[in-house]
Design a protein around this motif. Structure first.
Motif, short mmCIF file in Angstrom:
data_model
loop_
_atom_site.label_atom_id
_atom_site.label_comp_id
_atom_site.label_asym_id
_atom_site.label_seq_id
_atom_site.Cartn_x
_atom_site.Cartn_y
_atom_site.Cartn_z
N TYR A 97 3.13 -0.58 3.90
CA TYR A 97 3.38 -0.89 2.49
C TYR A 97 3.10 0.33 1.61
CZ TYR A 97 2.78 -3.02 -2.11
OH TYR A 97 2.87 -3.32 -3.46
N GLN A 98 2.02 1.04 1.92
CA GLN A 98 1.68 2.20 1.10
C GLN A 98 2.72 3.31 1.26
OE1 GLN A 98 -2.38 2.79 0.92
NE2 GLN A 98 -2.34 4.82 -0.04
N THR A 99 3.22 3.50 2.48
CA THR A 99 4.28 4.50 2.69
C THR A 99 5.54 4.10 1.96
OG1 THR A 99 3.36 4.98 4.90
CG2 THR A 99 5.60 5.71 4.46
N SER A 100 5.85 2.81 1.92
CA SER A 100 7.03 2.35 1.18
C SER A 100 6.90 2.64 -0.31
CB SER A 100 7.22 0.85 1.41
OG SER A 100 8.29 0.35 0.63
N GLN A 101 5.72 2.43 -0.87
CA GLN A 101 5.52 2.72 -2.29
C GLN A 101 5.63 4.21 -2.57
OE1 GLN A 101 5.25 0.27 -4.67
NE2 GLN A 101 5.72 -1.01 -2.89
N PHE A 102 5.07 5.04 -1.70
CA PHE A 102 5.21 6.48 -1.85
C PHE A 102 6.68 6.89 -1.80
CE2 PHE A 102 0.71 7.37 -0.05
CZ PHE A 102 0.18 7.16 -1.30
N ASN A 162 -2.80 -1.34 4.31
CA ASN A 162 -1.50 -1.55 4.97
C ASN A 162 -0.72 -0.25 4.87
OD1 ASN A 162 1.09 -2.31 5.80
ND2 ASN A 162 0.87 -4.37 4.94
N TYR A 163 -0.69 0.50 5.96
CA TYR A 163 -0.06 1.83 5.91
C TYR A 163 1.45 1.75 5.69
CZ TYR A 163 1.47 1.09 10.75
OH TYR A 163 2.07 0.60 11.90
N VAL A 222 -6.51 2.90 4.90
CA VAL A 222 -5.63 2.10 4.04
C VAL A 222 -5.61 0.66 4.53
CG1 VAL A 222 -4.17 4.01 3.28
CG2 VAL A 222 -3.62 2.80 5.39
N ARG A 257 1.60 13.08 1.60
CA ARG A 257 0.80 11.99 1.02
C ARG A 257 0.34 10.99 2.10
NH1 ARG A 257 3.51 10.01 -4.55
NH2 ARG A 257 1.37 9.28 -4.81
N THR A 258 1.07 10.91 3.22
CA THR A 258 0.67 9.97 4.28
C THR A 258 -0.20 10.62 5.36
OG1 THR A 258 2.73 10.43 5.49
CG2 THR A 258 2.73 8.57 3.96
#
Length: 272
Positions: free
Chosen positions: A109-114, A106-107, A104, A149-150
Motif C-alpha cells: 500500500y505504501q509503495t502504491s501511494q508513493f 503494509n509495504y 511499515v 523511497r522504498t
C-alpha cells in the motif's frame, strides 16, 4: 495402579501435539519473520521446516516473488497545460523481509501511494509531446524516485511502465489536425524537391543536346516512331524557337512603323 501413568500419557500427548503444531513449512519463495516475546529475530526463517513455539513466537510470512501493482488513473496537468489521465504498472520485490514487516504496516500500500504521488509530480514537469515520445526515459526517472523511497523498508522497485495516456476529445482532434498538416507539409516539400530535380535534369539534357544539333533531329524521329505505334494520324513538326523570333521581329517592325506614321499624321493635322 492401572491409571497411575494416565496423567503422564496425557502430558506426553499434549507435548507431541504442541510440537506438531509448532512445525511450520515455508515454501522456497517464502520467508518467515519470527517475533519472540515481541522482538523480531535478526534473521528471517526459511525456506523449509521451522519451529514456531506459540505463544512465545509469532510468525509473519513474506513472499520474495515479484509483485505487479497497478497504479490507479491519475489526473495530471502537463507543463503545457494539457489535462490527461495516466495510469502505470509497478513491478516490485521484497529484498529484506524483516524491514518490510518492521518498518511499515503494509509495504504494498505504501509503495502504491508513493507511485501515485511520483507519477503526478514527474509527469506534471514535462510537456505532452515529451511524455508521448520519451516514455522510456520518464519510466526510468519515476522508477529511480520510487526506489529511493522504498529502499529503507527493504523493497526494490524493478520497473515502472506508464500503461495508458487518455486525452480529451478536443485534444485528440487538435492532434489529428496537426498530424494532417505535417503530412501535407512533407508531401509539398517532396513534390517541390521532385520538381527541382526534374528541372536540373532538363537543364543538363538541354546542355547536352546543344553540343550536338543532330541529336535533336534523332530525338524527333524517335518521337514520331513512338506516335506511329499508337495508330493515330497526328503528326508533330518541331518549330525552332529561332524561327519564332525571326517572325516576331518583322511584326514588331511593321507595328512600330505604323505607330510612327499615325503620330506624324496627327501632328500634321494639329498644325493645320
Amino acid at each position: 495402579m492401572p491409571f497411575a501413568g494416565f496423567p503422564i500419557l496425557i502430558v506426553a500427548v499434549i507435548v507431541v501435539l504442541y510440537l506438531l503444531n509448532s512445525i511450520k513449512i515455508l515454501r522456497d519463495y517464502e520467508r518467515g519473520v519470527v517475533f519472540r516475546l515481541g522482538r523480531a529475530l535478526p534473521e528471517p526463517k526459511g525456506p523449509g521446516v521451522i519451529l514456531v513455539f506459540r505463544p512465545l513466537d509469532q510468525i509473519v510470512r513474506i513472499s520474495l516473488r515479484q509483485e505487479v501493482m497497478e497504479v490507479p488513473p491519475q489526473d495530471v496537468i502537463t507543463r503545457d497545460n494539457v489535462t490527461i489521465k495516466v495510469n502505470a504498472v509497478v513491478t516490485l520485490r521484497v529484498l529484506d523481509p524483516t524491514l518490510a514487516v518492521v518498518k511499515v504496516a503494509n509495504y504494498a500500500y505504501q509503495t502504491s501511494q508513493f507511485a501515485q504521488t511520483t507519477l503526478r509530480s514527474v509527469l506534471g514537469e514535462v510537456e505532452l509531446d515529451e511524455l508521448l515520445s520519451h516514455r522510456d526515459k520518464l519510466n526510468l526517472r519515476i522508477q529511480g524516485i520510487i526506489d529511493q523511497r522504498t529502499e529503507p523498508f527493504g523493497v526494490k522497485v524493478l520497473s515502472v511502465e506508464v500503461k495508458q495516456v487518455d486525452l480529451a476529445e478536443q485534444m485528440l482532434r487538435a492532434m489529428a489536425k496537426q498530424a494532417e498538416a505535417e503530412r501535407e507539409k512533407r508531401s509539398k516539400i517532396i513534390h517541390a524537391e521532385g520538381e527541382f530535380s526534374a528541372a536540373q535534369k532538363l537543364v543538363e539534357a538541354a546542355a547536352l543536346l546543344a553540343t550536338e544539333p543532330l541529336t535533336m533531329q534523332l530525338r524527333y524521329l524517335q518521337t514520331l516512331t513512338e506516335i506511329g505505334v499508337e495508330k493515330n494520324t497526328t503528326i508533330v513538326f518541331p518549330l525552332p524557337v529561332d524561327i519564332l523570333s525571326l517572325l516576331r521581329n518583322p511584326i514588331q517592325g511593321v507595328t512600330q512603323t505604323a505607330l510612327e506614321n499615325a503620330a506624324t499624321l496627327k501632328r500634321t493635322e494639329n498644325k493645320e
